[in-house]
Structure formats: C-alpha cells, structure tokens
Design a protein around this motif. Structure first.
Motif, PDB file in Angstrom:
ATOM      1  N   ARG A   2      42.669 -73.822 114.055  1.00 14.55           N
ATOM      2  CA  ARG A   2      43.772 -74.777 113.974  1.00 14.55           C
ATOM      3  C   ARG A   2      43.423 -75.909 113.009  1.00 14.55           C
ATOM      4  NH1 ARG A   2      45.561 -76.737 119.488  1.00 14.55           N
ATOM      5  NH2 ARG A   2      46.580 -74.721 119.441  1.00 14.55           N
ATOM      6  N   TRP A   3      42.205 -76.428 113.121  1.00 15.90           N
ATOM      7  CA  TRP A   3      41.784 -77.514 112.242  1.00 15.90           C
ATOM      8  C   TRP A   3      41.733 -77.045 110.801  1.00 15.90           C
ATOM      9  CZ3 TRP A   3      37.220 -77.960 109.300  1.00 15.90           C
ATOM     10  CH2 TRP A   3      37.026 -79.201 108.711  1.00 15.90           C
ATOM     11  N   PRO A  16      34.732 -83.060 116.738  1.00 15.31           N
ATOM     12  CA  PRO A  16      34.947 -83.119 118.190  1.00 15.31           C
ATOM     13  C   PRO A  16      35.735 -81.923 118.723  1.00 15.31           C
ATOM     14  CG  PRO A  16      35.463 -85.234 117.201  1.00 15.31           C
ATOM     15  CD  PRO A  16      35.240 -84.260 116.083  1.00 15.31           C
ATOM     16  N   ALA A  17      36.698 -81.449 117.933  1.00 17.09           N
ATOM     17  CA  ALA A  17      37.481 -80.292 118.370  1.00 17.09           C
ATOM     18  C   ALA A  17      36.598 -79.048 118.481  1.00 17.09           C
ATOM     19  CB  ALA A  17      38.639 -80.046 117.403  1.00 17.09           C
ATOM     20  N   GLY A  56      38.419 -71.238 123.835  1.00 15.97           N
ATOM     21  CA  GLY A  56      37.986 -72.126 122.755  1.00 15.97           C
ATOM     22  C   GLY A  56      39.163 -72.806 122.080  1.00 15.97           C
ATOM     23  N   LEU A  57      40.236 -72.043 121.828  1.00 18.46           N
ATOM     24  CA  LEU A  57      41.440 -72.637 121.253  1.00 18.46           C
ATOM     25  C   LEU A  57      42.056 -73.660 122.191  1.00 18.46           C
ATOM     26  CD1 LEU A  57      43.218 -69.583 119.602  1.00 18.46           C
ATOM     27  CD2 LEU A  57      41.935 -71.403 118.486  1.00 18.46           C
ATOM     28  N   LEU A  58      42.044 -73.363 123.472  1.00 17.99           N
ATOM     29  CA  LEU A  58      42.553 -74.304 124.471  1.00 17.99           C
ATOM     30  C   LEU A  58      41.744 -75.601 124.438  1.00 17.99           C
ATOM     31  CD1 LEU A  58      44.411 -74.815 126.961  1.00 17.99           C
ATOM     32  CD2 LEU A  58      42.558 -73.874 128.332  1.00 17.99           C
ATOM     33  N   GLY A  59      40.428 -75.482 124.368  1.00 15.51           N
ATOM     34  CA  GLY A  59      39.572 -76.665 124.301  1.00 15.51           C
ATOM     35  C   GLY A  59      39.802 -77.475 123.047  1.00 15.51           C
TER      36      GLY A  59
END
Length: 84
Positions: A2-3, A16-17, A56-59
């Motif tokens: 996403r980033w 951080p993500a 991981g995506l949720l986090g």
C-alpha cells in the motif's frame, strides 16, 4: 504494498507501517487464519501464508489510521488557533 503504491511515499509513514505490519503478521496471523477458515473453509497448503499476508496488510492499514490521527491531533495542538 500500500505504501509503495501510494502517491506520497514518505519514510515517516512507510517505516512504522512496515514494522506494524510485520508485528501483526507474526502474532495475529493464527487468529486471522482461524477466522478465514471458519468463514470460507480449509485453505490448504498456502493457508498460513495467505493469512500472514492479509494480517500484515491489516497491520499496515492500522498504522496508517493511527499515524493520521496523531498528525491530525498534532495539527490541532500547534500553531495559531485563531483565538488570539
């Protein structure tokens, strides 16, 4: 992911993500696997990997929400608030 795909890539957001996503993936993936398999059935050999990736995506999404809230709160605390 996403980033990396976002228009505004800042390390201040990405690091951080990624850390939060890794922590979620490590510790929460068994819970997510149980939830997924409870709803769609047995995933087979790749089930753990699928759950780990999804977690991981949720986090990473959770980190983005928290960072946005912190930034919004910081913007409200600093500078001139027009009351002066």
């Amino acid at each position: 992911m996403r980033w990396w795909m976002s228009e505004r890539r800042r390390l201040r957001d990405g690091i951080p993500a990624a850390i939060t996503g890794a922590i979620f993936a490590r510790y929460m993936s068994p819970v997510v696997l149980a939830i997924i398999e409870g709803n769609v059935g047995e995933l087979g050999a790749g089930g753990t990997d699928t759950a780990t990736f999804a977690t991981g995506l949720l986090g990473m999404g959770a980190a983005k929400v928290v960072l946005a809230a912190v930034e919004r709160r910081a913007e409200g605390k600093g500078g001139d608030d027009g009351r002066g």
